[in-house]
Design a protein around this motif. Structure first.
Motif, mmCIF file in Angstrom:
data_model
loop_
_atom_site.group_PDB
_atom_site.id
_atom_site.type_symbol
_atom_site.label_atom_id
_atom_site.label_comp_id
_atom_site.label_asym_id
_atom_site.label_seq_id
_atom_site.Cartn_x
_atom_site.Cartn_y
_atom_site.Cartn_z
ATOM 1 N N VAL A 1 0.854 -1.190 0.000
ATOM 2 C CA VAL A 1 0.000 0.000 0.000
ATOM 3 C C VAL A 1 0.890 1.240 0.000
ATOM 4 C CG1 VAL A 1 -1.953 -1.030 1.236
ATOM 5 C CG2 VAL A 1 -0.124 0.065 2.529
ATOM 6 N N LEU A 2 0.316 2.332 -0.499
ATOM 7 C CA LEU A 2 0.975 3.619 -0.383
ATOM 8 C C LEU A 2 0.296 4.337 0.779
ATOM 9 C CD1 LEU A 2 3.030 5.593 -1.540
ATOM 10 C CD2 LEU A 2 1.179 6.569 -2.909
ATOM 11 N N ALA A 3 1.041 4.500 1.864
ATOM 12 C CA ALA A 3 0.460 5.091 3.070
ATOM 13 C C ALA A 3 0.795 6.572 3.136
ATOM 14 C CB ALA A 3 0.999 4.387 4.310
ATOM 15 N N THR A 4 -0.200 7.384 3.480
ATOM 16 C CA THR A 4 0.026 8.807 3.693
ATOM 17 C C THR A 4 -0.158 9.079 5.182
ATOM 18 O OG1 THR A 4 -0.909 9.243 1.529
ATOM 19 C CG2 THR A 4 -0.700 11.134 3.011
ATOM 20 N N ILE A 5 0.916 9.521 5.799
ATOM 21 C CA ILE A 5 0.878 9.756 7.241
ATOM 22 C C ILE A 5 1.058 11.246 7.487
ATOM 23 C CG2 ILE A 5 2.029 9.270 9.445
ATOM 24 C CD1 ILE A 5 3.011 6.638 8.042
ATOM 25 N N THR A 6 0.141 11.822 8.239
ATOM 26 C CA THR A 6 0.273 13.223 8.615
ATOM 27 C C THR A 6 0.644 13.269 10.087
ATOM 28 O OG1 THR A 6 -1.610 13.518 7.163
ATOM 29 C CG2 THR A 6 -0.852 15.452 8.329
ATOM 30 N N VAL A 7 1.702 14.011 10.399
ATOM 31 C CA VAL A 7 2.193 13.963 11.780
ATOM 32 C C VAL A 7 2.853 15.297 12.159
ATOM 33 C CG1 VAL A 7 4.419 12.957 11.080
ATOM 34 C CG2 VAL A 7 3.560 12.533 13.374
ATOM 35 N N PRO A 8 2.675 15.742 13.407
ATOM 36 C CA PRO A 8 3.405 16.923 13.853
ATOM 37 C C PRO A 8 4.908 16.638 13.823
ATOM 38 C CG PRO A 8 1.641 16.373 15.395
ATOM 39 C CD PRO A 8 1.763 15.225 14.441
ATOM 40 N N ILE B 1 3.759 15.737 6.030
ATOM 41 C CA ILE B 1 3.069 14.645 5.349
ATOM 42 C C ILE B 1 4.104 13.699 4.766
ATOM 43 C CG2 ILE B 1 1.446 14.014 3.520
ATOM 44 C CD1 ILE B 1 0.150 16.715 3.814
ATOM 45 N N LEU B 2 4.039 12.458 5.214
ATOM 46 C CA LEU B 2 4.986 11.436 4.785
ATOM 47 C C LEU B 2 4.274 10.434 3.898
ATOM 48 C CD1 LEU B 2 6.789 10.132 7.980
ATOM 49 C CD2 LEU B 2 7.909 10.923 5.906
ATOM 50 N N LYS B 3 4.908 10.069 2.798
ATOM 51 C CA LYS B 3 4.350 8.981 1.999
ATOM 52 C C LYS B 3 5.328 7.820 2.021
ATOM 53 C CE LYS B 3 1.518 11.584 -1.284
ATOM 54 N NZ LYS B 3 0.160 11.223 -0.926
ATOM 55 N N TYR B 4 4.819 6.664 2.407
ATOM 56 C CA TYR B 4 5.637 5.468 2.506
ATOM 57 C C TYR B 4 4.987 4.315 1.774
ATOM 58 C CZ TYR B 4 9.658 6.120 5.561
ATOM 59 O OH TYR B 4 10.881 6.455 6.060
ATOM 60 N N LYS B 5 5.802 3.544 1.091
ATOM 61 C CA LYS B 5 5.289 2.311 0.523
ATOM 62 C C LYS B 5 5.532 1.214 1.549
ATOM 63 C CE LYS B 5 5.362 -0.032 -3.845
ATOM 64 N NZ LYS B 5 5.961 -0.022 -5.167
ATOM 65 N N LEU B 6 4.440 0.545 1.946
ATOM 66 C CA LEU B 6 4.540 -0.457 3.013
ATOM 67 C C LEU B 6 3.881 -1.760 2.580
ATOM 68 C CD1 LEU B 6 3.257 1.708 6.004
ATOM 69 C CD2 LEU B 6 5.518 0.655 5.930
ATOM 70 N N PRO B 7 4.437 -2.894 3.022
ATOM 71 C CA PRO B 7 3.719 -4.141 2.769
ATOM 72 C C PRO B 7 2.392 -4.116 3.547
ATOM 73 C CG PRO B 7 5.974 -4.572 3.492
ATOM 74 C CD PRO B 7 5.709 -3.117 3.726
ATOM 75 N N LEU B 8 1.329 -4.544 2.892
ATOM 76 C CA LEU B 8 0.021 -4.572 3.550
ATOM 77 C C LEU B 8 0.061 -5.414 4.822
ATOM 78 C CD1 LEU B 8 -3.021 -3.945 3.555
ATOM 79 C CD2 LEU B 8 -3.355 -5.925 2.079
ATOM 80 N N TYR C 1 -4.463 5.231 3.373
ATOM 81 C CA TYR C 1 -3.651 4.430 2.451
ATOM 82 C C TYR C 1 -4.433 4.049 1.216
ATOM 83 C CZ TYR C 1 -6.036 0.589 4.872
ATOM 84 O OH TYR C 1 -6.968 -0.230 5.430
ATOM 85 N N GLU C 2 -3.685 3.767 0.163
ATOM 86 C CA GLU C 2 -4.323 3.261 -1.044
ATOM 87 C C GLU C 2 -3.526 2.064 -1.549
ATOM 88 O OE1 GLU C 2 -3.654 6.226 -4.352
ATOM 89 O OE2 GLU C 2 -2.970 7.340 -2.602
ATOM 90 N N ASP C 3 -4.182 1.264 -2.324
ATOM 91 C CA ASP C 3 -3.602 0.072 -2.895
ATOM 92 C C ASP C 3 -2.395 0.425 -3.761
ATOM 93 O OD1 ASP C 3 -3.310 -2.452 -3.729
ATOM 94 O OD2 ASP C 3 -5.079 -2.509 -5.024
ATOM 95 N N ALA C 4 -1.293 -0.289 -3.625
ATOM 96 C CA ALA C 4 -0.141 -0.022 -4.484
ATOM 97 C C ALA C 4 0.290 -1.266 -5.253
ATOM 98 C CB ALA C 4 1.019 0.540 -3.658
ATOM 99 N N GLY C 5 -0.582 -2.254 -5.355
ATOM 100 C CA GLY C 5 -0.312 -3.424 -6.183
ATOM 101 C C GLY C 5 0.602 -4.460 -5.534
#
Ligand code: GDP
Ligand code: MG
Length: 601
Positions: A410-417, A447-454, A477-481
């Protein structure tokens, strides 16, 4: 009430900022519910009340008199958790505006930003509302500044309230009426309606929650589903006020329910995002853009603790599945645990909510195996196979040579202080993540974008993220194949026999640690036997961990003093019977309760 006096709106907020409390207040103000009774009417399910979270988006119509004229207001409460993203999207699609609710003591937080973008992308008009101004730590000025810098919302249009004490809540509906646009659409056009949600009723069949974009829907109408081409005769139409209340027709701009006669049997026939029109108008009406249907991301095996409960449980599970179209169901059988089911869910929270409902509403007692994600295998001949049950994953290196193994990302979008950024990066890296992008959003938010194993994501990643950021980080998160990955199946062996209920697919880098944990933990649940018991964890033929349970001399008759032969025989007979109820694996007996204990910890 003419369409100019309709308003369809939802509330967009971070979890716990007071969405449900505010919804209750609005229902009270409009006399839809009585003050004090039925708290959180929109959180209908037991689990929702208990956990204080909204799982299914609920919806309610209110009648409100403003400056001498009646308005028909329609409120949709939305869930805040990332597992229920599909529900959030469909509620946005049914409304024209949104209250952007922010807790005055916490300010704008990650998921307010994420959900704001979702709402904004759907073209909703946004109204700023600052809640919890009664708190000593409230700083409404700061919240307003943040809304201005983050979302370019004019602080002068904002409403400051306390949903808890009721302070100034009466200003919200006038603001909605004056600032939010009425729905568009035409009564004169042929019927065009969008399916937003559906649920199952034992007597009426599937009930559809719909938004009418054009035309009128009446009982007796013949309608057709664009997607399936199936035709239905409308039995009843109505509004949620706050529960199902029949009306003579639903008109363009309205959100309401309908069901059919004969009733629709399966919620799977009612795919969210489907468009319906009157029979004969299939070529005239342009269907609405569809939704992406949620795909199951997490699979578990479920087995009755007591086998005599199988039929009863089967009924209960079927019933719950009919009600939640995002759950998938298959029969499954395990050597260790007997007959059961394989269930697919949107996420681990979704799975545990389902389990809770099964327990609370149906009194069921279940053993649930560790969650697994859908892995993919490509055979030499190009044939692809999705594996949602670890028992079917190839076991060893010799088999791997014949095929390719892939795992979902998945492509995860994390928003964090910013102050928690270091820890969040560490968490992502230790979960086999790869950084894709990092954006400094405002002075304090990143805003961090990380590709993570589901597989890592479903392993309580959200919980850990909340933990290290004191609740301030948000995740979408969204599906990243699929990608090739060195994934293997770890087995637990008892006296060399594999225990199929305890096998799991994982990345090779994780087998050592998990293997050691398994054998140590399983040892606690093995009764000492007359012979030595060897517990091992293995990948194919390779043993990665081992524990031994020493033999013990165990004889139920030992406490009897010699003589009484019949008594002795009876006791042995009884002991034998008792044993039959247990599952014998590698001559070792492990009862269902032990499996439950092992899998729960
Ligand atoms: P949701 O997750 O956005 O639906 O939030 P809830 O409505 O469940 O509220 C979360 C918590 O905040 C609950 O304990 C509420 O009682 C509390 N809460 C909601 N509104 C207010 C408010 O205006 N003032 C204070 N002090 N607490 C509030
Ligand atoms: Mg809520």
């Amino acid at each position: 009430v003419p369409m100019e006096r309709f308003r369809n709106f939802c509330i967009v907020a971070h979890v716990d900022h007071g969405k449900s409390t505010l919804s209750d207040r609005l229902l009270e103000i409009t006399g839809t519910i009585k003050p004090g009774d039925n708290k959180q009417i929109l959180d209908k399910l037991d689990v929702e009340r208990e956990r204080g979270i909204t799982v299914k988006a609920q919806t309610c119509t209110m009648l409100y008199n403003y400056k001498g004229e009646d308005y028909l207001l329609h409120l949709v409460d939305t869930p805040g958790h990332v597992d229920f993203r599909a529900e959030v999207l469909s509620s946005y699609r049914s409304t024209d505006s949104a209250l952007l609710l922010v807790d005055a003591s916490q300010g704008v937080q990650g998921s307010s930003i994420a959900n704001f973008y979702l709402a904004f992308a759907q073209g909703l008009h946004l109204l700023p509302v600052v809640n919890k101004v009664d708190l000593p730590s409230a700083d409404p000025g700061r919240a307003l500044d943040q809304m201005k810098t983050n979302f370019e919302l004019d602080p002068n249009t904002a409403v400051l309230v306390s949903a808890k004490t009721g302070l100034n809540v009466e200003s919200i509906l006038p603001a909605v009426i004056e600032q939010a646009p009425p729905p568009t659409g035409s009564l004169a056009n042929p019927l065009k309606m969008l399916l937003i949600d559906s649920w199952y009723d034992n007597y009426k069949g599937v009930i559809l929650l719909v938004r009418i974009f054009d035309g009128v829907l009446k009982p007796g109408d013949q309608i057709i589903n664009f997607a399936t081409k199936k035709k239905y005769t409308v039995g009843e139409v109505g509004i949620m006020y706050p529960l199902e209340t029949a009306v003579s027709s639903l008109r363009a701009g309205q959100v309401g329910y309908c069901y059919f006669n004969p009733g629709m049997k399966q919620t799977s026939e009612a795919k969210v995002g489907s468009t319906f029109c009157h029979v004969g108008f299939e070529d005239t009406v342009v269907p609405c853009e569809g939704f992406e249907e949620p795909q199951p991301m997490v699979f578990v095996g479920a087995f009755p603790v007591d086998h005599s409960e199988f039929a009863h449980l089967d009924d209960s599970i079927q019933q719950l599945v009919t009600n939640d179209r995002s759950v998938t169901l298959q029969k499954e059988s395990s050597e260790a645990l007997g007959q059961g089911w394989r269930l697919g869910f949107l996420g681990t929270l979704h799975a545990s909510v389902f389990e809770d409902r099964l327990r609370q509403e149906h009194g069921a007692s279940l053993i649930i195996t560790s969650p697994t994600v859908p892995y993919k295998i490509i055979h030499r001949d190009g044939r692809e196979e999705i594996i949602s049950n670890p028992a079917f994953f190839p076991s060893g290196d010799h088999e791997f040579k014949q095929l390719e193994r892939l795992e979902p990302y998945v492509l995860a979008t994390i928003t964090v202080p910013e102050e928690y950024l270091g820890k969040v990066i560490e968490l992502c890296e230790s979960n086999r993540g790869t950084q894709v992008e990092i954006t400094f959003w405002t002075a304090s938010q990143v805003i961090l974008k990380y590709k993570l194993p589901l597989a890592q994501l479903v392993n309580d990643f959200f919980g850990k993220l909340k933990g290290i950021s004191k609740g301030y980080a948000s995740l979408d998160y969204e599906d990243a194949g699929y990608e090739k990955s060195d994934i293997v199946r770890l087995n637990l062996l008892v006296n060399k026999e594999p225990v199929d209920a305890i096998s799991q697919v994982m990345h090779r880098s994780q087998v050592m640690r998990t293997g050691r944990q398994w054998v140590a933990k399983f040892k606690e649940f093995v009764q000492r036997e007359l012979f030595e018991v060897v517990i091992q964890a293995a990948v194919g033929k390779q043993i990665v961990a081992r524990e031994t349970v020493k033999a013990v001399r165990k004889d139920v008759t030992a406490k009897l003093y010699g003589g009484d032969r019949t008594r002795r025989m009876k006791l042995l007979e009884k002991q034998k019977e008792g044993r039959k109820k247990l599952q014998a694996i590698g001559r070792v007996t492990i009862d269902q309760k032990s499996f439950q204990g092992f899998l729960q910890k």
